[in-house]
Design an enzyme around this catalytic site. Structure first.
Site, PDB file in Angstrom:
ATOM      1  N   ASP A   1     -27.983 107.907   9.132  1.00 31.83           N
ATOM      2  CA  ASP A   1     -29.311 108.964   9.661  1.00 31.83           C
ATOM      3  C   ASP A   1     -28.426 110.565  10.729  1.00 31.83           C
ATOM      4  OD1 ASP A   1     -31.854 109.749  10.625  1.00 31.83           O
ATOM      5  OD2 ASP A   1     -31.770 108.441  12.512  1.00 31.83           O
ATOM      6  N   SER A   2     -29.612 110.814  10.977  1.00 28.48           N
ATOM      7  CA  SER A   2     -29.189 112.595  11.505  1.00 28.48           C
ATOM      8  C   SER A   2     -29.396 111.563  13.081  1.00 28.48           C
ATOM      9  CB  SER A   2     -30.320 113.301  11.755  1.00 28.48           C
ATOM     10  OG  SER A   2     -31.601 112.608  12.594  1.00 28.48           O
TER      11      SER A   2
ATOM     12  N   TYR B   1     -32.384 116.773  13.000  1.00 29.75           N
ATOM     13  CA  TYR B   1     -32.211 117.253  11.292  1.00 29.75           C
ATOM     14  C   TYR B   1     -33.213 118.459  10.818  1.00 29.75           C
ATOM     15  CZ  TYR B   1     -28.232 115.105   9.284  1.00 29.75           C
ATOM     16  OH  TYR B   1     -26.366 114.962   9.722  1.00 29.75           O
ATOM     17  N   GLY B   2     -35.182 117.309  11.243  1.00 27.26           N
ATOM     18  CA  GLY B   2     -35.942 118.090  11.050  1.00 27.26           C
ATOM     19  C   GLY B   2     -36.418 119.401  11.227  1.00 27.26           C
TER      20      GLY B   2
ATOM     21  N   CYS C   1     -33.161 108.352   7.805  1.00 27.38           N
ATOM     22  CA  CYS C   1     -33.911 109.112   7.785  1.00 27.38           C
ATOM     23  C   CYS C   1     -34.783 109.702   6.236  1.00 27.38           C
ATOM     24  CB  CYS C   1     -32.408 110.370   7.875  1.00 27.38           C
ATOM     25  SG  CYS C   1     -32.952 112.302   8.560  1.00 27.38           S
ATOM     26  N   ASN C   2     -35.429 110.190   6.778  1.00 26.45           N
ATOM     27  CA  ASN C   2     -36.460 110.561   6.207  1.00 26.45           C
ATOM     28  C   ASN C   2     -35.463 112.063   5.842  1.00 26.45           C
ATOM     29  OD1 ASN C   2     -39.724 108.904   6.404  1.00 26.45           O
ATOM     30  ND2 ASN C   2     -38.436 108.621   8.395  1.00 26.45           N
ATOM     31  N   THR C   3     -35.395 112.677   6.505  1.00 27.52           N
ATOM     32  CA  THR C   3     -35.801 114.454   6.152  1.00 27.52           C
ATOM     33  C   THR C   3     -34.341 114.431   5.162  1.00 27.52           C
ATOM     34  OG1 THR C   3     -36.817 115.223   8.426  1.00 27.52           O
ATOM     35  CG2 THR C   3     -35.513 116.239   7.099  1.00 27.52           C
TER      36      THR C   3
ATOM     37  N   GLU D   1     -35.708 111.568  22.820  1.00 27.76           N
ATOM     38  CA  GLU D   1     -34.042 111.865  23.171  1.00 27.76           C
ATOM     39  C   GLU D   1     -34.330 111.673  25.324  1.00 27.76           C
ATOM     40  OE1 GLU D   1     -31.038 112.854  21.706  1.00 27.76           O
ATOM     41  OE2 GLU D   1     -32.349 112.298  20.458  1.00 27.76           O
TER      42      GLU D   1
ATOM     43  N   CYS E   1     -40.682 110.582  10.752  1.00 30.42           N
ATOM     44  CA  CYS E   1     -39.477 110.762  11.424  1.00 30.42           C
ATOM     45  C   CYS E   1     -39.488 111.269  12.737  1.00 30.42           C
ATOM     46  CB  CYS E   1     -38.364 111.191  10.291  1.00 30.42           C
ATOM     47  SG  CYS E   1     -38.800 112.962   9.581  1.00 30.42           S
ATOM     48  N   THR E   2     -39.083 111.190  13.628  1.00 26.32           N
ATOM     49  CA  THR E   2     -39.148 111.841  14.823  1.00 26.32           C
ATOM     50  C   THR E   2     -38.195 113.710  14.907  1.00 26.32           C
ATOM     51  OG1 THR E   2     -37.333 110.343  16.108  1.00 26.32           O
ATOM     52  CG2 THR E   2     -39.866 110.296  15.924  1.00 26.32           C
ATOM     53  N   HIS E   3     -36.993 113.330  14.680  1.00 32.31           N
ATOM     54  CA  HIS E   3     -35.644 114.086  14.218  1.00 32.31           C
ATOM     55  C   HIS E   3     -35.010 114.465  12.986  1.00 32.31           C
ATOM     56  CE1 HIS E   3     -35.116 112.223  17.981  1.00 32.31           C
ATOM     57  NE2 HIS E   3     -33.989 112.623  18.291  1.00 32.31           N
TER      58      HIS E   3
END
Length: 184
Positions: A8-9, A40-41, A72-74, A151, A182-184
């Site tokens: 994941d990121s 990453y987002g 990670c979605n992104t 975070e 996703c959040t990131h």
């Protein structure tokens, strides 16, 4: 015994890691959270793909994993196709499962997606949902400020509640299902 790489990121993929551990208790699992390059987002797709390939090269060539799970979605949208072509092992992401769950629960066929700007830009959920049921409408909202909120450590505060409400108020139609992409 197989070795499965999960990445994941950041650390958000721990929820995916828990599910992998539950489903494959006899296998070796290696988790890689790329906190150095998070989030990453908000990066360009080519940069995200490059980061994903560095991580997956490490997992495949150094750690000799037999399969990869992109938590990670992104990263799934930016690099999964490339990774599937590059490696001779199974590579799976998280978007299809999220889309399938959204389709399963919607009644009015209006699904909302909140996610990073990159995930929204790639239309990941819209495309995946349309493959399952083209009559479902997908509405997306970019949520770049979730990064800071997450975070800092999630807390139930008035400020966080207001931020979430402001994003949800951006939906112009009544959705009955919401996917946290996703959040990131």
């Amino acid at each position: 015994m197989r070795t499965i790489g999960v990445f994941d990121s950041g650390v958000g993929g721990v929820s995916v890691l828990k599910e992998v551990l539950r489903k494959f208790p006899a296998d070796n699992i290696i988790y890689f959270g790329d906190s150095l390059h998070a989030p990453y987002g908000e990066k360009e797709i080519d940069e995200i793909r490059s980061l994903c390939l560095k991580v997956s090269d490490f997992l495949v060539y150094e750690k000799k994993v037999d399969a990869l799970v992109i938590a990670c979605n992104t990263a799934t949208g930016a690099a999964m196709d490339t990774m599937q072509k590059r490696y001779g092992i199974p590579v799976v992401g998280v978007v299809e499962n999220g889309a399938a769950e959204g389709v399963k629960y919607t009644h009015n066929k209006n699904i909302g997606v909140i996610a990073t700007p990159a995930t929204i830009k790639m239309d990941l959920y819209k495309k995946s949902i349309a493959k399952i049921d083209s009559s479902i409408k997908t509405y997306s909202v970019k949520c770049p400020l979730f990064v800071g909120m997450i975070e800092k450590g999630w807390e139930d505060t008035l400020e966080n509640d207001e931020l979430i409400k402001s994003y949800l108020n951006e939906f112009s139609v009544e959705i009955d299902t919401l996917i946290l992409g996703c959040t990131h």
